[in-house]
Scaffold this motif. Structure first.
Motif, PDB file in Angstrom:
ATOM      1  N   CYS A  87      41.960 -92.233 -10.494  1.00 37.72           N
ATOM      2  CA  CYS A  87      43.026 -92.738 -11.348  1.00 37.72           C
ATOM      3  C   CYS A  87      42.962 -94.247 -11.315  1.00 37.72           C
ATOM      4  O   CYS A  87      42.889 -94.849 -10.256  1.00 37.72           O
ATOM      5  CB  CYS A  87      44.390 -92.292 -10.826  1.00 37.72           C
ATOM      6  SG  CYS A  87      44.634 -90.523 -10.931  1.00 37.72           S
ATOM      7  N   HIS A  96      51.238 -88.196 -12.735  1.00 39.22           N
ATOM      8  CA  HIS A  96      50.023 -88.820 -13.233  1.00 39.22           C
ATOM      9  C   HIS A  96      50.282 -89.458 -14.592  1.00 39.22           C
ATOM     10  O   HIS A  96      51.011 -88.926 -15.401  1.00 39.22           O
ATOM     11  CB  HIS A  96      48.894 -87.787 -13.332  1.00 39.22           C
ATOM     12  CG  HIS A  96      48.259 -87.509 -12.013  1.00 39.22           C
ATOM     13  ND1 HIS A  96      47.237 -88.261 -11.509  1.00 39.22           N
ATOM     14  CD2 HIS A  96      48.526 -86.569 -11.089  1.00 39.22           C
ATOM     15  CE1 HIS A  96      46.890 -87.793 -10.326  1.00 39.22           C
ATOM     16  NE2 HIS A  96      47.663 -86.766 -10.041  1.00 39.22           N
ATOM     17  N   ASP A  98      47.629 -90.649 -16.598  1.00 42.17           N
ATOM     18  CA  ASP A  98      46.270 -90.903 -17.079  1.00 42.17           C
ATOM     19  C   ASP A  98      46.138 -90.542 -18.553  1.00 42.17           C
ATOM     20  O   ASP A  98      45.420 -89.629 -18.928  1.00 42.17           O
ATOM     21  CB  ASP A  98      45.270 -90.117 -16.231  1.00 42.17           C
ATOM     22  CG  ASP A  98      45.454 -90.423 -14.770  1.00 42.17           C
ATOM     23  OD1 ASP A  98      45.029 -91.503 -14.346  1.00 42.17           O
ATOM     24  OD2 ASP A  98      46.056 -89.602 -14.063  1.00 42.17           O
TER      25      ASP A  98
HETATM   26 ZN   LIG Z   1      46.461 -90.020 -12.187  1.00 41.68          ZN
END
Ligand SMILES: [Zn+2]
Ligand SMILES: [Zn+2]
Ligand SMILES: [Zn+2]
Length: 152
Positions: A87, A96, A98
């Motif tokens: 990440c 997360h 992303d």
């Molecule tokens: Zn992540």
């Protein structure tokens, strides 16, 4: 070369510390592989690279804890195998962020995180709630584009 290896190890250890993960041999080795490779790695890629040093369960647990702590994110590759990549945004436990494009090269088969391509905010009809969004593209990657096909 030895110096480079030392720096890589230091980088891996610092990351584990930062993400509150205990330093184990497997975690350090796996992290070094992620730091060295600029493309996503699948479970079997890692197994191949690590050789017989660790069993499948240890590797599975390592990846799981990395994902839990926000160190790596998983990518559902078009090839059907799940791949993992570091990440680069600020990710933490179970959160997360992303939201970038994943590029799958049809020539070398590698998957790359294109952090500079951000997924635009998506507005859904009422009643729908997004948990995760996957944005992927297929084509020829930068390094394959720079290398002529063998036989030509
Ligand atoms: Zn992540
Ligand atoms: Zn490629
Ligand atoms: Zn990614």
């Amino acid at each position: 070369m030895a110096q480079q290896q030392k720096e890589l190890r230091k980088q891996a250890q610092d990351l584990l510390l930062k993400f509150n993960l205990r330093k184990t041999g497997c975690r350090i080795d796996v992290l070094e592989l992620f730091l060295q490779n600029h493309f996503a790695l699948s479970h079997s890629d890692l197994e191949k690279l690590l050789g017989d040093d660790y069993d499948r369960v240890t590797l599975y647990r390592t990846l799981h804890s990395f994902k839990e702590q926000g160190l790596v994110h998983s990518i559902n590759d078009v090839s059907g195998s799940v791949k993992y990549a570091l990440c680069r945004e600020v990710c933490s436990n179970h959160q997360h962020h992303d939201n970038h494009l994943h590029f799958n090269c049809t020539r070398c088969g590698q998957t790359f995180c294109l952090d500079e391509v951000v997924i635009p905010a998506t507005v859904l009809p009422e009643g729908y709630q997004i948990d995760s969004l996957h944005f992927s593209a297929q084509g020829i990657c930068k390094s394959c584009n720079a290398t002529p096909l063998a036989g030509f």
